[in-house]
Scaffold this motif. Structure first.
Motif, PDB file in Angstrom:
ATOM      1  N   UNK A 344       1.021  82.700  21.889  1.00 12.48           N
ATOM      2  CA  UNK A 344      -0.208  83.420  21.434  1.00 12.48           C
ATOM      3  C   UNK A 344      -0.782  84.103  22.860  1.00 12.48           C
ATOM      4  N   UNK A 345      -2.037  85.034  22.270  1.00  8.39           N
ATOM      5  CA  UNK A 345      -2.708  85.527  23.529  1.00  8.39           C
ATOM      6  C   UNK A 345      -3.387  84.564  24.274  1.00  8.39           C
ATOM      7  N   UNK A 346      -3.573  83.396  23.789  1.00 10.33           N
ATOM      8  CA  UNK A 346      -4.540  82.621  24.584  1.00 10.33           C
ATOM      9  C   UNK A 346      -3.811  81.329  24.942  1.00 10.33           C
ATOM     10  N   UNK A 347      -2.721  81.272  24.533  1.00  9.76           N
ATOM     11  CA  UNK A 347      -1.995  79.800  24.766  1.00  9.76           C
ATOM     12  C   UNK A 347      -0.689  80.441  25.984  1.00  9.76           C
ATOM     13  N   UNK A 348      -0.608  79.483  26.835  1.00  3.89           N
ATOM     14  CA  UNK A 348       0.562  79.562  27.812  1.00  3.89           C
ATOM     15  C   UNK A 348       0.819  77.987  28.081  1.00  3.89           C
ATOM     16  N   UNK A 349       2.579  77.900  27.929  1.00  2.00           N
ATOM     17  CA  UNK A 349       3.170  76.688  28.209  1.00  2.00           C
ATOM     18  C   UNK A 349       4.051  76.842  29.281  1.00  2.00           C
ATOM     19  N   UNK A 350       3.970  75.794  30.203  1.00  2.00           N
ATOM     20  CA  UNK A 350       5.137  75.773  31.344  1.00  2.00           C
ATOM     21  C   UNK A 350       5.342  74.436  31.431  1.00  2.00           C
ATOM     22  N   UNK A 351       6.923  74.598  31.509  1.00  2.00           N
ATOM     23  CA  UNK A 351       7.603  73.240  31.519  1.00  2.00           C
ATOM     24  C   UNK A 351       8.599  73.453  32.783  1.00  2.00           C
ATOM     25  N   UNK A 352       8.525  72.278  33.638  1.00  2.00           N
ATOM     26  CA  UNK A 352       9.547  72.125  34.949  1.00  2.00           C
ATOM     27  C   UNK A 352      10.173  70.848  34.568  1.00  2.00           C
ATOM     28  N   UNK A 353      11.403  70.778  34.768  1.00  3.50           N
ATOM     29  CA  UNK A 353      12.138  69.391  34.689  1.00  3.50           C
ATOM     30  C   UNK A 353      13.420  69.516  35.457  1.00  3.50           C
ATOM     31  N   UNK A 354      13.806  68.182  35.942  1.00  2.80           N
ATOM     32  CA  UNK A 354      15.026  68.119  36.580  1.00  2.80           C
ATOM     33  C   UNK A 354      15.504  66.709  36.843  1.00  2.80           C
ATOM     34  N   UNK A 355      16.858  66.773  36.709  1.00  5.24           N
ATOM     35  CA  UNK A 355      17.555  65.456  36.651  1.00  5.24           C
ATOM     36  C   UNK A 355      18.648  65.445  37.857  1.00  5.24           C
ATOM     37  N   UNK A 356      18.374  64.349  38.674  1.00  5.59           N
ATOM     38  CA  UNK A 356      19.277  64.383  39.761  1.00  5.59           C
ATOM     39  C   UNK A 356      19.796  62.997  40.027  1.00  5.59           C
ATOM     40  N   UNK A 357      21.203  63.133  40.167  1.00  6.16           N
ATOM     41  CA  UNK A 357      22.184  61.783  40.247  1.00  6.16           C
ATOM     42  C   UNK A 357      22.750  62.025  41.661  1.00  6.16           C
ATOM     43  N   UNK A 358      22.645  60.905  42.445  1.00  6.43           N
ATOM     44  CA  UNK A 358      23.187  60.946  43.598  1.00  6.43           C
ATOM     45  C   UNK A 358      23.881  59.605  44.314  1.00  6.43           C
ATOM     46  N   UNK A 359      24.764  59.482  44.959  1.00  6.15           N
ATOM     47  CA  UNK A 359      25.296  58.217  45.279  1.00  6.15           C
ATOM     48  C   UNK A 359      25.819  58.489  46.740  1.00  6.15           C
ATOM     49  N   UNK A 360      25.972  57.410  47.445  1.00  4.09           N
ATOM     50  CA  UNK A 360      26.398  57.566  48.824  1.00  4.09           C
ATOM     51  C   UNK A 360      26.584  56.066  49.523  1.00  4.09           C
ATOM     52  N   UNK A 361      26.924  56.103  50.722  1.00  3.22           N
ATOM     53  CA  UNK A 361      27.045  54.670  51.480  1.00  3.22           C
ATOM     54  C   UNK A 361      25.945  54.383  52.354  1.00  3.22           C
TER      55      UNK A 361
END
Length: 1009
Positions: A344-361
């Protein structure tokens, strides 16, 4: 509207010379009463002010244009997005173009040379490790120096390693307590925020594919000796026969005393000289172990922006092998979803998302012994071939000669091949913000974020594992597993009002922030496997099993009120007050107040200076701090098989530290091509928490955390950037950064000076009032006859090694040798030659004094971007002047007779005892303090970009060849002057068998469609 034709919300419209003004609504519309001939001024953050004279028409549409002079909008350290023109403090900003020239392995490395006042140290070359960052001076004596990390407004608890550089739109750095006041007790070390990419307005869907692959390897060879001081056997081989069977008894006593089991030195004319060659076998073990290894990064992203929505999606797969062949590569997969909507003219929605998968020695560094790959690789004598295989084709745990050298080293290739020591990390990072425009000048905002990290560490030694000496805990198998989960939930609510009243612009924000953090930790271990091939803790003897667990919880409430006021956008005032209430604070001191005041004056708005586009003077004063650790307010006990003993006495009055900073500076934009910034900062941290020893006469507890420390720092920073050449086909842009400063411990509240322990095998770093933080203490070798101490009879008191305890010679019997050290003249060229140590007459012993300071004198970063038609060249240089390093690796190599210095001294006919006297029984001393000055060619990239024909499927092509950490120019004798202890790398520069940093070469192809 903006330059893309999209509505600008909240743009200011004022009738010049009057108090009549208004702001634009959600659609960019405005209404104002004006007469024919009046001048309307249109302004908006980040855009050039425009003026229109009112004529006969009642409608005037204005398309704003980006202002290129100090016009960037920042969101870090401020209550709402603010133009850098209207800031009273410094914010360093690195934009997408700078980041994408040569995308670094992680965001921390991407900041190198691009922001002044930032110190980045890659203490380990392990591809799974992250660089450590310090902004300006240290703000804690015993705590860490890490800045607060924020991603798209999400306050995180992790490091920057998890964020793909290719996803980043910009990075903002606020370096001091004043700028960081908005974040209170979270941000005593400053703040770094990452803003990731989002689809831009009126942009069709764009897909980008990027593929990079390359090789990494060490730049140079370590200076090791190619000779030895021992006798060779009749076959010309050092110590023994070589039939590839180390269990065969040695038949010759030329190199080995079979009776005593010790090595025989080759002594002639009363001296043992380091000059016998390894005649028939000589292997370059470090060169064979640290080999060129592959790395690759593949990225795909999709983005789009329309009037009511935008999105950015990406996936990245990254693999980095490092340097050691048997070890599995570090792997990271990341998925990012950014989405914005305006339903709408008055409503703003912001989404930021991340998934990280890591492996090592998990790679052991620092310390001695078989588990340290780098210790073993360097001390192994070259008659042993660490690449030797056994009958099963595996790396041998006991290569030929292994039992002859007789040390605690272990074949690192064998360890890497048979020991499973891995970690796995999963991380979810997400934030949701909902903004509602209540009126044209008032909006409310709700937000929630989560940072969930789960880590699993697994360490497994198989049954039959071979160690240098028998080990009850590993030879019959060993296993340990640790599961660690950290969840941070942060919720916020804010209300912002902004308006214009004549020539004044006003904005205020009130915000509430609630933090909820949970920590769960479970560890299980055991040794002595019962059955073959069953890999779990239950398969070990029950008496050898250990289980420990921990659950912790932390709650914090924060409130702040921020107000900004400016007059005609040229005199700018802002004020902030914040209250933090945390369960980490002592029970009797649950809250603390932080705040900031800032002022700026845009002189160029009143004074027309030839060639000057923008001239701003600013000053700010503010506070922020750090929170105590979770355990500090509680009693802690040490449990032994026989008793429960008091350890740490809790402190219910403990407060967070408070760092107060005065920052002043100028920003100048000139000739429409250059930007200059200068900053002065003076910071004092008080109520720093230190673990203080307690008197046994008053309490059974041994220590308590107390607010007793004070540390000060002063820094000067300057940066200059712009375009040197702007041509039709050729352009040259540059950015130059400079900083210098000091940090001093100013108060310990009666605590006597002490040397920090737990920072490697040698205790060297001093904590003392009036000394720089990063001071090294140890024995000092005299380099002038004036440094000799004399008794009343003129007899020298200084010790000269084992042979001469001091107190027997006159000053005239000493001179300076070829190494610049004071020695007894009569001992030069004999086995007794030894440098003289300075003397403490009050103690009657060798002086323990200041021998080094890790703080550099100054730092310079210089980046250059050249472009010619479709070609571009990027070069980044990084220079550090001064800053001492303690080379403990070198000291231990003296003891093991493996360092090239001993070979050089042998060529000078010095006895091998000379090196052992300098070794000084492993005590810290000035000989191993080295200058850490360096100049590094950090990045070079050559790229070709081409817009493709509309008839092809792809819109654009980019081909690039890049090099990172290409060349290092330094006098430091180790692998790399960028070395430090992992506990506090930006201050404690100690070289103790660390994973060498490496350079890399790569090729990249990027396609857009």
């Amino acid at each position: 509207s903006d330059e893309n034709g999209l509505p600008l919300i909240g743009a200011t419209v004022i009738v010049a010379g009057t108090s009549s003004g208004t702001t634009t609504d959600f659609d960019g519309n405005y209404k104002i009463n004006a007469n024919t001939g009046d001048v309307l001024n249109f302004s908006y953050v980040g855009y050039a002010t425009q003026s229109i004279t009112v004529g006969a028409s009642n409608t005037y549409d204005v398309q704003m244009q980006t202002d290129n002079t100090l016009d960037e909008v920042v969101v870090t350290g401020v209550a709402r997005g603010t133009s850098t023109k209207k800031l009273g403090f410094s914010v360093g900003k690195v934009n997408k173009d700078e980041l994408q020239e040569v995308p670094a392995a992680d965001p921390a490395n991407a900041l190198r040379g691009k922001v002044s006042g930032i110190r980045i140290v890659q203490a380990s070359g392990n591809p799974a490790s992250s660089p450590e960052i310090r902004l300006r001076g240290s703000t804690s004596i015993s705590g860490n120096q890490r800045p607060l990390l924020i991603v798209d407004g999400i306050i995180t608890d992790g490091d920057l390693k998890d964020i793909a550089v290719e996803d980043i739109e910009s990075m903002e750095v606020i370096k001091g307590a004043a700028a960081a006041s908005l974040y209170g007790s979270l941000a005593g070390n400053g703040v770094i925020q990452i803003i990731t990419k989002k689809g831009k307005g009126q942009q069709d869907m764009k897909t980008t594919l990027r593929f990079e692959t390359g090789l990494s390897g060490v730049e140079n060879k370590y200076p090791l000796a190619k000779v030895h001081p021992y006798k060779n056997d009749p076959l010309g081989v050092r110590l023994g026969d070589w039939d590839n069977n180390p269990t065969t008894p040695m038949t010759s006593n030329f190199g080995f005393d079979l009776t005593s089991g010790s090595r025989v030195l080759d002594t002639e004319n009363g001296k043992t000289v380091f000059d016998n060659k390894y005649l028939s076998r000589s292997y370059d073990n470090p060169g064979n172990i640290y080999t060129n290894q592959l790395f690759s990064t593949s990225t795909i992203s999709v983005e789009q922006g329309q009037q009511n929505f935008n999105y950015f999606l990406s996936f990245q797969d990254a693999k980095q092998k490092g340097l050691i062949e048997p070890l599995d590569p570090y792997k990271r997969n990341s998925i990012r979803v950014n989405f914005g909507a305006r339903p709408t003219e008055k409503l703003t929605i912001d989404l930021s998302a991340s998934f990280i998968k890591s492996k090592g020695i998990t790679v052991s560094e620092q310390g001695q012994g078989g588990s340290n790959y780098f210790y073993s690789a360097l001390i192994t004598e070259p008659f042993i071939n660490l690449k030797e295989k056994d009958e099963d084709g595996k790396f041998s745990p006991v290569p030929a000669g292994y039992n002859v050298q007789g040390s605690n080293f272990q074949n690192p290739l064998y360890v890497g091949e048979v020991v499973d020591s891995e970690f796995k990390r999963n991380r979810i990072l997400g934030g949701l913000n909902i903004k509602y425009d209540i009126t044209e000048n008032l909006y409310a905002k709700l937000g929630h974020s989560i940072d969930r990290r789960h880590r699993r560490y697994f360490n497994y030694y198989p049954k039959g594992f071979v160690t240098p000496t028998p080990s009850a805990t590993t030879n019959n198998g060993n296993i340990s597993i640790r599961e660690y989960t950290n969840v941070s939930n942060i919720s916020s609510a804010e209300l912002t009002y902004f308006n214009s009243f004549g020539d004044f612009n006003f904005a205020t924000t009130a915000k509430y922030l609630y933090e909820d953090r949970d920590y769960d930790d479970l560890t299980a271990s055991g040794f002595d496997f019962i059955a073959e091939g069953v890999i779990n803790v239950e398969n070990t003897l029950q008496d050898n099993q250990r289980v420990s667990s921990e659950i912790r919880e932390e709650k914090t409430r924060n409130y702040f009120l921020n107000m900004d006021l400016d007059y005609k956008e040229k005199i700018i005032l802002s004020g902030l007050v914040r209250r933090d209430e945390s369960s980490l604070f002592g029970k009797e001191n649950r809250s603390r107040i932080y705040g900031r005041g800032a002022i700026a004056y845009r002189l160029s708005e009143d004074v027309d200076i030839n060639g000057i586009d923008e001239f701003k003077i600013r000053a700010s004063y503010g506070t922020s701090g750090q929170r105590p650790n979770w355990y500090a307010q509680y009693e802690t006990y040490r449990v032994t098989p026989s008793a429960i003993e008091p350890s740490i006495l809790g402190n219910k009055k403990l407060l967070p530290s408070i760092s107060a900073e005065l920052e002043a500076g100028v920003n100048i934009s000139f000739l429409n091509r250059f930007n200059f910034e200068f900053n002065y900062s003076n910071t004092k941290t008080r109520d720093d928490f230190i673990l203080v020893p307690l008197s046994s006469a008053t309490t059974p507890f041994t220590h308590q955390w107390q607010n007793v420390g004070e540390i000060k720092s002063t820094y000067y920073e300057a940066s200059l950037g712009g375009s040197l050449i702007q041509g039709e086909h050729f352009n040259w842009d540059f950015n130059l950064n400079f900083d210098t400063g000091n940090q001093m411990i100013t108060e310990l509240n009666g605590i006597p000076p002490y040397t920090r322990g737990g920072l490697g095998a040698v205790s060297i770093f001093r904590v003392e009032e009036g000394q720089p933080y990063g001071t090294m203490y140890g024995n000092k070798y005299a380099t002038s006859l004036d440094q000799l101490s004399l008794d009343a009879n003129g007899i020298v008191l200084n010790t000269t090694g084992i042979a001469h305890p001091g107190g027997t010679d006159a000053k005239s019997e000493y001179s300076i040798n070829s190494d610049g050290y004071v020695v007894r003249t009569a001992d030069i060229g004999t086995s007794k030659e030894s440098p003289v140590r300075t003397y403490d007459e009050d103690l009657g012993a060798d002086a323990v004094t200041r021998i080094g300071n890790t703080n550099p004198d100054f730092n310079i970063g210089l980046s250059n971007s050249f472009s010619y038609k479709n070609f571009s060249l990027f070069v980044l240089l990084d220079y550090q002047h001064g800053g001492d390093i303690y080379n403990y690796t070198k000291q231990l190599l003296y003891y093991n007779m493996r360092h090239k210095d001993l070979q050089d001294w042998g060529a000078q006919d010095k006895d091998q005892n000379y090196a052992q006297n300098v070794y000084n029984a492993s005590n810290p001393n000035s000989h191993f303090v080295e200058d850490g000055t360096y100049m590094k060619v950090r990045e070079i990239s050559l790229a070709f970009r081409k817009k493709l024909s509309n008839t092809t499927f792809f819109d654009a092509l980019k081909v690039q060849i890049s090099g990172r950490n290409l060349f290092t120019f330094t006098k430091y004798s180790g692998w790399d002057p960028e070395v430090a202890i992992s506990t506090n790398p930006t201050n404690f520069r100690l070289d103790e068998y660390s994973y060498p940093n490496f350079r890399s070469f790569s090729a990249t192809v990027q396609l857009e469609f």
